[in-house]
Design a protein around this motif. Sequence first.
Motif, PDB file in Angstrom:
ATOM      1  N   MET A  49    -145.089   6.741 -38.404  1.00  0.00           N
ATOM      2  CA  MET A  49    -147.006   5.639 -39.043  1.00  0.00           C
ATOM      3  C   MET A  49    -147.949   6.624 -38.235  1.00  0.00           C
ATOM      4  SD  MET A  49    -145.078   3.430 -40.121  1.00  0.00           S
ATOM      5  CE  MET A  49    -144.308   4.193 -41.028  1.00  0.00           C
ATOM      6  N   ASN A  50    -149.146   5.596 -38.467  1.00  0.00           N
ATOM      7  CA  ASN A  50    -150.065   6.739 -38.272  1.00  0.00           C
ATOM      8  C   ASN A  50    -151.468   5.628 -37.710  1.00  0.00           C
ATOM      9  OD1 ASN A  50    -151.254   8.460 -36.050  1.00  0.00           O
ATOM     10  ND2 ASN A  50    -150.746  10.423 -37.691  1.00  0.00           N
ATOM     11  N   THR A  51    -152.423   6.382 -37.886  1.00  0.00           N
ATOM     12  CA  THR A  51    -153.937   5.724 -38.492  1.00  0.00           C
ATOM     13  C   THR A  51    -154.039   6.052 -39.312  1.00  0.00           C
ATOM     14  OG1 THR A  51    -156.053   5.153 -37.488  1.00  0.00           O
ATOM     15  CG2 THR A  51    -155.498   7.164 -37.020  1.00  0.00           C
ATOM     16  N   VAL A  52    -154.810   5.373 -39.866  1.00  0.00           N
ATOM     17  CA  VAL A  52    -154.967   5.505 -41.455  1.00  0.00           C
ATOM     18  C   VAL A  52    -156.930   5.266 -41.522  1.00  0.00           C
ATOM     19  CG1 VAL A  52    -153.512   5.547 -42.791  1.00  0.00           C
ATOM     20  CG2 VAL A  52    -154.911   3.448 -42.700  1.00  0.00           C
ATOM     21  N   THR A  53    -157.275   4.991 -40.169  1.00  0.00           N
ATOM     22  CA  THR A  53    -158.832   4.113 -39.961  1.00  0.00           C
ATOM     23  C   THR A  53    -159.353   5.100 -38.960  1.00  0.00           C
ATOM     24  OG1 THR A  53    -158.094   2.708 -38.481  1.00  0.00           O
ATOM     25  CG2 THR A  53    -158.420   2.430 -40.772  1.00  0.00           C
ATOM     26  N   PHE A  54    -159.334   4.512 -37.549  1.00  0.00           N
ATOM     27  CA  PHE A  54    -159.992   5.718 -36.406  1.00  0.00           C
ATOM     28  C   PHE A  54    -158.929   5.241 -35.519  1.00  0.00           C
ATOM     29  CE2 PHE A  54    -162.087   1.389 -36.701  1.00  0.00           C
ATOM     30  CZ  PHE A  54    -161.532   1.099 -35.467  1.00  0.00           C
ATOM     31  N   ASP A  55    -159.364   6.232 -34.674  1.00  0.00           N
ATOM     32  CA  ASP A  55    -159.065   5.876 -32.839  1.00  0.00           C
ATOM     33  C   ASP A  55    -157.304   6.394 -33.199  1.00  0.00           C
ATOM     34  OD1 ASP A  55    -161.584   5.130 -31.544  1.00  0.00           O
ATOM     35  OD2 ASP A  55    -160.369   3.432 -31.097  1.00  0.00           O
ATOM     36  N   HIS A  56    -157.570   7.641 -31.686  1.00  0.00           N
ATOM     37  CA  HIS A  56    -155.632   7.791 -32.213  1.00  0.00           C
ATOM     38  C   HIS A  56    -154.516   6.808 -31.197  1.00  0.00           C
ATOM     39  CE1 HIS A  56    -152.849  10.930 -30.480  1.00  0.00           C
ATOM     40  NE2 HIS A  56    -153.864  12.198 -31.140  1.00  0.00           N
ATOM     41  N   PRO A  57    -153.652   6.839 -31.799  1.00  0.00           N
ATOM     42  CA  PRO A  57    -152.201   5.480 -31.692  1.00  0.00           C
ATOM     43  C   PRO A  57    -151.693   6.109 -30.305  1.00  0.00           C
ATOM     44  CG  PRO A  57    -151.761   6.784 -33.771  1.00  0.00           C
ATOM     45  CD  PRO A  57    -153.249   7.142 -33.368  1.00  0.00           C
ATOM     46  N   ASP A  58    -151.072   5.444 -29.591  1.00  0.00           N
ATOM     47  CA  ASP A  58    -150.743   5.931 -29.184  1.00  0.00           C
ATOM     48  C   ASP A  58    -149.281   6.856 -28.675  1.00  0.00           C
ATOM     49  OD1 ASP A  58    -152.180   4.559 -26.705  1.00  0.00           O
ATOM     50  OD2 ASP A  58    -151.073   2.787 -26.908  1.00  0.00           O
ATOM     51  N   PRO A  59    -148.783   6.951 -27.671  1.00  0.00           N
ATOM     52  CA  PRO A  59    -147.078   8.754 -28.249  1.00  0.00           C
ATOM     53  C   PRO A  59    -146.424   7.716 -28.616  1.00  0.00           C
ATOM     54  CG  PRO A  59    -147.738   8.880 -26.698  1.00  0.00           C
ATOM     55  CD  PRO A  59    -149.640   7.784 -27.311  1.00  0.00           C
ATOM     56  N   SER A  60    -146.080   6.204 -27.878  1.00  0.00           N
ATOM     57  CA  SER A  60    -145.221   5.363 -28.202  1.00  0.00           C
ATOM     58  C   SER A  60    -144.637   5.017 -30.057  1.00  0.00           C
ATOM     59  CB  SER A  60    -145.518   4.068 -27.693  1.00  0.00           C
ATOM     60  OG  SER A  60    -146.122   3.048 -28.216  1.00  0.00           O
ATOM     61  N   ILE A  61    -145.811   5.454 -30.662  1.00  0.00           N
ATOM     62  CA  ILE A  61    -144.995   4.999 -32.896  1.00  0.00           C
ATOM     63  C   ILE A  61    -143.842   6.049 -32.344  1.00  0.00           C
ATOM     64  CG2 ILE A  61    -147.023   3.705 -33.013  1.00  0.00           C
ATOM     65  CD1 ILE A  61    -148.574   6.299 -34.080  1.00  0.00           C
ATOM     66  N   PHE A  62    -144.072   7.216 -32.023  1.00  0.00           N
ATOM     67  CA  PHE A  62    -143.255   8.294 -32.433  1.00  0.00           C
ATOM     68  C   PHE A  62    -141.697   7.962 -31.932  1.00  0.00           C
ATOM     69  CE2 PHE A  62    -147.045  10.280 -33.001  1.00  0.00           C
ATOM     70  CZ  PHE A  62    -147.596  10.212 -34.378  1.00  0.00           C
ATOM     71  N   THR A  63    -141.273   7.065 -31.312  1.00  0.00           N
ATOM     72  CA  THR A  63    -140.040   7.214 -30.102  1.00  0.00           C
ATOM     73  C   THR A  63    -139.094   7.456 -31.151  1.00  0.00           C
ATOM     74  OG1 THR A  63    -141.184   5.711 -28.500  1.00  0.00           O
ATOM     75  CG2 THR A  63    -138.973   5.032 -28.660  1.00  0.00           C
ATOM     76  N   VAL A  64    -137.900   7.681 -31.328  1.00  0.00           N
ATOM     77  CA  VAL A  64    -136.317   7.685 -32.105  1.00  0.00           C
ATOM     78  C   VAL A  64    -135.935   6.535 -31.294  1.00  0.00           C
ATOM     79  CG1 VAL A  64    -135.464   9.255 -33.059  1.00  0.00           C
ATOM     80  CG2 VAL A  64    -137.689   9.961 -33.146  1.00  0.00           C
ATOM     81  N   LEU A  65    -135.473   7.517 -29.960  1.00  0.00           N
ATOM     82  CA  LEU A  65    -134.440   6.287 -29.190  1.00  0.00           C
ATOM     83  C   LEU A  65    -135.205   6.164 -28.082  1.00  0.00           C
ATOM     84  CD1 LEU A  65    -131.051   8.486 -29.988  1.00  0.00           C
ATOM     85  CD2 LEU A  65    -131.878   6.819 -30.901  1.00  0.00           C
ATOM     86  N   THR A  66    -134.677   4.608 -27.132  1.00  0.00           N
ATOM     87  CA  THR A  66    -134.982   4.519 -26.364  1.00  0.00           C
ATOM     88  C   THR A  66    -133.764   4.589 -25.105  1.00  0.00           C
ATOM     89  OG1 THR A  66    -136.232   2.632 -24.792  1.00  0.00           O
ATOM     90  CG2 THR A  66    -135.027   2.267 -26.253  1.00  0.00           C
ATOM     91  N   SER A  67    -134.215   4.164 -23.976  1.00  0.00           N
ATOM     92  CA  SER A  67    -133.110   3.771 -22.654  1.00  0.00           C
ATOM     93  C   SER A  67    -133.685   2.576 -21.850  1.00  0.00           C
ATOM     94  CB  SER A  67    -132.301   4.922 -22.070  1.00  0.00           C
ATOM     95  OG  SER A  67    -131.673   3.950 -20.656  1.00  0.00           O
ATOM     96  N   PRO A  68    -133.399   1.645 -22.438  1.00  0.00           N
ATOM     97  CA  PRO A  68    -134.331   0.351 -22.067  1.00  0.00           C
ATOM     98  C   PRO A  68    -133.922   0.633 -19.957  1.00  0.00           C
ATOM     99  CG  PRO A  68    -133.445  -0.621 -23.414  1.00  0.00           C
ATOM    100  CD  PRO A  68    -132.477   1.001 -23.045  1.00  0.00           C
ATOM    101  N   SER A  69    -135.055  -0.344 -19.243  1.00  0.00           N
ATOM    102  CA  SER A  69    -135.369  -0.557 -18.235  1.00  0.00           C
ATOM    103  C   SER A  69    -134.933  -1.624 -17.568  1.00  0.00           C
ATOM    104  CB  SER A  69    -136.273   0.359 -17.657  1.00  0.00           C
ATOM    105  OG  SER A  69    -137.320  -0.491 -17.182  1.00  0.00           O
ATOM    106  N   GLY A  70    -134.638  -2.070 -16.430  1.00  0.00           N
ATOM    107  CA  GLY A  70    -134.327  -3.456 -16.149  1.00  0.00           C
ATOM    108  C   GLY A  70    -136.257  -3.989 -16.434  1.00  0.00           C
ATOM    109  N   THR A  71    -137.472  -3.814 -16.440  1.00  0.00           N
ATOM    110  CA  THR A  71    -137.854  -4.147 -17.239  1.00  0.00           C
ATOM    111  C   THR A  71    -139.025  -3.469 -18.129  1.00  0.00           C
ATOM    112  OG1 THR A  71    -139.736  -3.083 -14.758  1.00  0.00           O
ATOM    113  CG2 THR A  71    -141.023  -3.959 -16.220  1.00  0.00           C
ATOM    114  N   PRO A  72    -139.123  -5.114 -19.185  1.00  0.00           N
ATOM    115  CA  PRO A  72    -139.427  -5.128 -20.664  1.00  0.00           C
ATOM    116  C   PRO A  72    -140.735  -4.476 -20.968  1.00  0.00           C
ATOM    117  CG  PRO A  72    -139.265  -7.478 -19.824  1.00  0.00           C
ATOM    118  CD  PRO A  72    -138.921  -6.484 -18.656  1.00  0.00           C
ATOM    119  N   GLY A  73    -139.948  -3.055 -21.933  1.00  0.00           N
ATOM    120  CA  GLY A  73    -141.282  -2.875 -22.400  1.00  0.00           C
ATOM    121  C   GLY A  73    -141.434  -1.095 -21.544  1.00  0.00           C
TER     122      GLY A  73
END
Length: 442
Positions: free
Chosen positions: A286-310
């Motif tokens: 996913m990426n922007t089609v208008t302006f500004d730079h999205p955060d790299p979190s949109i390129f997350t393939v896998l995640t290991s959650p912690s005790g704090t959501p997000g």
Amino acid sequence: MSQTQEFDYLHGFGNEHETEALPGALPQGRFSPQKVAYGLYAEQFSSTAFTAPRAHNRRTWMYRIRPSVAQGEYQALDCKAQQQVRTAPIDEVVTPPSMMRWDAAAMPEAPTDFIDGWVTMAGNGSAAGQTGVGVHTYCANQNMDKRYFCNADGELLIVPQQGALLLFTECGKLHVPSGYIAVIPRGMKFKVELPEGSARGYICENYGSLLELPERGPVGANGYANDRDFQYPTAAYEDLEGEFELVTKYSGHYYRCDIDHSPLDVVAWVGNTAPYRYELARFNAMNTVTFDHPDPSIFTVLTSPSGTPGVANLDFVIFPPRWMVAEDTFRPPWYHRNVMSEFMGLIEGVYDAKEDGFVPGGCSLHNSMSPHGPEAAVFEKASTAKLEPVRYQDTMAFMFESRYAFNVSKFALDGPLRQHNYPDCWKGLKKFYNGDIDAGIE
């Protein structure tokens, strides 16, 4: 070996799979009947606590020729890996907040298998406390011969950079070339062969919550990594007897024991904890089609959650080939300081923020709140570039991002691979401000 096809795969992330190398080996209607077909033993392999919620519970029933307990006594093993591998907490040196970068390691001259080819770069958290990760590189030029490995400290995320790996696991075989990743559950026994003769890559040893797919949020039902593209091995067993060695990494120490048969003797299995692979080219960016730079979190393939959501124990993020079309926008990653810590590697090509010095097989570390961003030449180039659609291609970088600051190993801090001049890439940043609203790069 079984008569199943070479590299036949089951699909779907985290699904309950069932597979048998011999017809009728899987019990029907129950997991542990009084007698298992073919004279096999039933054994449960659990990657979570028995009482974990159903949605997060990971376990697999294995039907094997001998139970895992049929092995010799463990003895301490003073192997090459014991000298090179560190397990969190890593405190052998004090880690400064410096931005760091390393060259790629050369292939070893001496025969080196996958076990002895590990070198630790950094880590955080605690394996005993089941938080954080360890980050290692590997270089190998020899198959594991009559030798098997079990990592009891954490789940292994393997990122090949050069040369394919052929993973023989208790659940079957995975062919993992460069451009793929593989995940091996904590405690799973396996061996590694090198179809191309040598291999180099990265390993993230996850001590925390098991890797899972990130939520898509407002993106909706499609995008990022899709469940169906994750591949699990079909059952394929070894019925071998002889003199073998099982090497186990436990609490940061290496142990060995004799075993008179191959531990990869699982004829059938059913469950949802098993090794898997994923082709990074299947990631739907996913990426922007208008302006500004999205955060790299949109390129997350896998995640290991912690005790704090997000806020992740570990996010595995990639920067794949993609189109860049943003209007009136500085397109490389911007200058930033971040509460998260970022350990990056490069599989192939050039990373758009670092066109010089960040090489395939190399890596970099920007710890929590350490400033970083494009080198001076990239800033000037991107600030004056014609803003038209650009295809980023023939590139694949990745990031192990964690809420915990990384401590580096002594090898990483003082060893020959460290680029001590890395901060110089920002020395060329010029002052363009002069009080004029139209000041800037011409």
